[in-house]
Motif scaffolding. Structure first.
Motif, PDB file in Angstrom:
ATOM      1  N   ASN A  44      72.606  75.949  51.816  1.00  0.00           N
ATOM      2  CA  ASN A  44      72.061  74.634  51.504  1.00  0.00           C
ATOM      3  C   ASN A  44      71.392  74.641  50.125  1.00  0.00           C
ATOM      4  O   ASN A  44      70.822  75.632  49.702  1.00  0.00           O
ATOM      5  N   VAL A  45      71.487  73.506  49.437  1.00  0.00           N
ATOM      6  CA  VAL A  45      70.927  73.341  48.101  1.00  0.00           C
ATOM      7  C   VAL A  45      69.495  72.830  48.250  1.00  0.00           C
ATOM      8  O   VAL A  45      69.279  71.719  48.735  1.00  0.00           O
ATOM      9  N   ASP A  46      68.509  73.643  47.823  1.00  0.00           N
ATOM     10  CA  ASP A  46      67.116  73.224  47.957  1.00  0.00           C
ATOM     11  C   ASP A  46      66.668  72.398  46.745  1.00  0.00           C
ATOM     12  O   ASP A  46      67.440  72.154  45.813  1.00  0.00           O
ATOM     13  N   VAL A  47      65.419  71.975  46.733  1.00  0.00           N
ATOM     14  CA  VAL A  47      64.894  71.080  45.698  1.00  0.00           C
ATOM     15  C   VAL A  47      64.983  71.712  44.308  1.00  0.00           C
ATOM     16  O   VAL A  47      65.366  71.046  43.343  1.00  0.00           O
ATOM     17  N   GLU A  48      64.641  72.974  44.197  1.00  0.00           N
ATOM     18  CA  GLU A  48      64.714  73.656  42.900  1.00  0.00           C
ATOM     19  C   GLU A  48      66.158  73.717  42.399  1.00  0.00           C
ATOM     20  O   GLU A  48      66.435  73.471  41.220  1.00  0.00           O
ATOM     21  N   ASP A  49      67.079  74.001  43.302  1.00  0.00           N
ATOM     22  CA  ASP A  49      68.492  74.054  42.940  1.00  0.00           C
ATOM     23  C   ASP A  49      69.021  72.674  42.559  1.00  0.00           C
ATOM     24  O   ASP A  49      69.877  72.554  41.673  1.00  0.00           O
ATOM     25  N   GLN A  50      68.518  71.640  43.194  1.00  0.00           N
ATOM     26  CA  GLN A  50      68.935  70.280  42.865  1.00  0.00           C
ATOM     27  C   GLN A  50      68.607  69.949  41.413  1.00  0.00           C
ATOM     28  O   GLN A  50      69.412  69.326  40.712  1.00  0.00           O
ATOM     29  N   ALA A  51      67.449  70.390  40.938  1.00  0.00           N
ATOM     30  CA  ALA A  51      67.061  70.141  39.544  1.00  0.00           C
ATOM     31  C   ALA A  51      68.018  70.852  38.592  1.00  0.00           C
ATOM     32  O   ALA A  51      68.429  70.288  37.566  1.00  0.00           O
ATOM     33  N   VAL A  52      68.403  72.071  38.926  1.00  0.00           N
ATOM     34  CA  VAL A  52      69.352  72.819  38.097  1.00  0.00           C
ATOM     35  C   VAL A  52      70.693  72.101  38.071  1.00  0.00           C
ATOM     36  O   VAL A  52      71.305  71.910  37.003  1.00  0.00           O
ATOM     37  N   LEU A  53      71.167  71.671  39.227  1.00  0.00           N
ATOM     38  CA  LEU A  53      72.457  70.992  39.300  1.00  0.00           C
ATOM     39  C   LEU A  53      72.418  69.630  38.607  1.00  0.00           C
ATOM     40  O   LEU A  53      73.418  69.203  38.024  1.00  0.00           O
ATOM     41  N   ARG A  54      71.266  68.949  38.624  1.00  0.00           N
ATOM     42  CA  ARG A  54      71.154  67.691  37.880  1.00  0.00           C
ATOM     43  C   ARG A  54      71.323  67.935  36.387  1.00  0.00           C
ATOM     44  O   ARG A  54      71.999  67.168  35.691  1.00  0.00           O
ATOM     45  N   SER A  55      70.728  69.010  35.867  1.00  0.00           N
ATOM     46  CA  SER A  55      70.893  69.299  34.433  1.00  0.00           C
ATOM     47  C   SER A  55      72.350  69.654  34.125  1.00  0.00           C
ATOM     48  O   SER A  55      72.873  69.272  33.078  1.00  0.00           O
ATOM     49  N   GLN A  56      73.017  70.336  35.039  1.00  0.00           N
ATOM     50  CA  GLN A  56      74.438  70.642  34.843  1.00  0.00           C
ATOM     51  C   GLN A  56      75.281  69.367  34.877  1.00  0.00           C
ATOM     52  O   GLN A  56      76.201  69.200  34.071  1.00  0.00           O
TER      53      GLN A  56
END
Length: 169
Positions: A73-85
């Motif tokens: 599962n993609v957590d909140v911290e990972d979501q921020a990284v994926l948003r920048s990508q």
């Protein structure tokens, strides 16, 4: 006699070495330009070709996200990284990427390949949810075959439980 021979040999060797010393060139070549315009097909303001892996790494918060043990599962911290990508991908619409899924060394090869695939697909699905065209994203799982960190401890395992985004060039 022996000392005299050693002295002559030492002097000869020293003069030979001194005679072979390199001399600096009188004129140095010009320094490379600090920036080439994108219109010239060169680099952008961060010194790399737009749309390249180097450009991606320079402009996103990270090329990888991390997972808990046996999780995809993609957590909140990972979501921020994926948003920048996703923002970078939106700015570079002709670029395709591969999402690589990885696992730590624990578990069977088959289990870790499946887990790596779930992790890469979780990152892909999140990017698609942010508006990235799914046809630009491919998925591959390496399971435990390509560790980022060596060592059989929690710190190493945590670095190996990841999904990495790589620009296809």
């Amino acid at each position: 006699m022996r000392n005299m021979r050693n002295l002559i040999l030492s002097i000869s060797l020293a003069s030979l070495i001194a005679g072979c010393a390199k001399k600096p060139p009188s004129d140095l070549p010009p320094a490379p330009p600090s920036e080439v315009t994108e219109a010239d097909g060169g680099t952008n303001d961060v010194g790399v070709r737009p749309g390249s892996q180097g450009d991606f790494l320079a402009r996103v918060s990270s090329d990888r996200i991390f997972f808990d043990t046996d999780q995809s599962n993609v957590d909140v911290e990972d979501q921020a990284v994926l948003r920048s990508q996703a923002q970078w991908l939106a700015a570079n619409p002709g670029v395709r990427v591969t999402l690589e899924g990885h696992a730590d060394e624990r578990g069977t090869r088959e289990y870790n390949l499946a887990l790596g695939e779930r992790r890469a697909n979780a990152a892909k699905n999140y990017l698609v949810g942010l508006g990235v065209d799914a046809s630009r994203l491919s998925v591959i799982s390496f399971g435990k075959e390509r560790p980022d960190a060596l060592g059989s401890d929690e710190a190493g395992w945590a670095r190996n439980r990841r999904a990495v985004t790589v620009v296809v060039e």
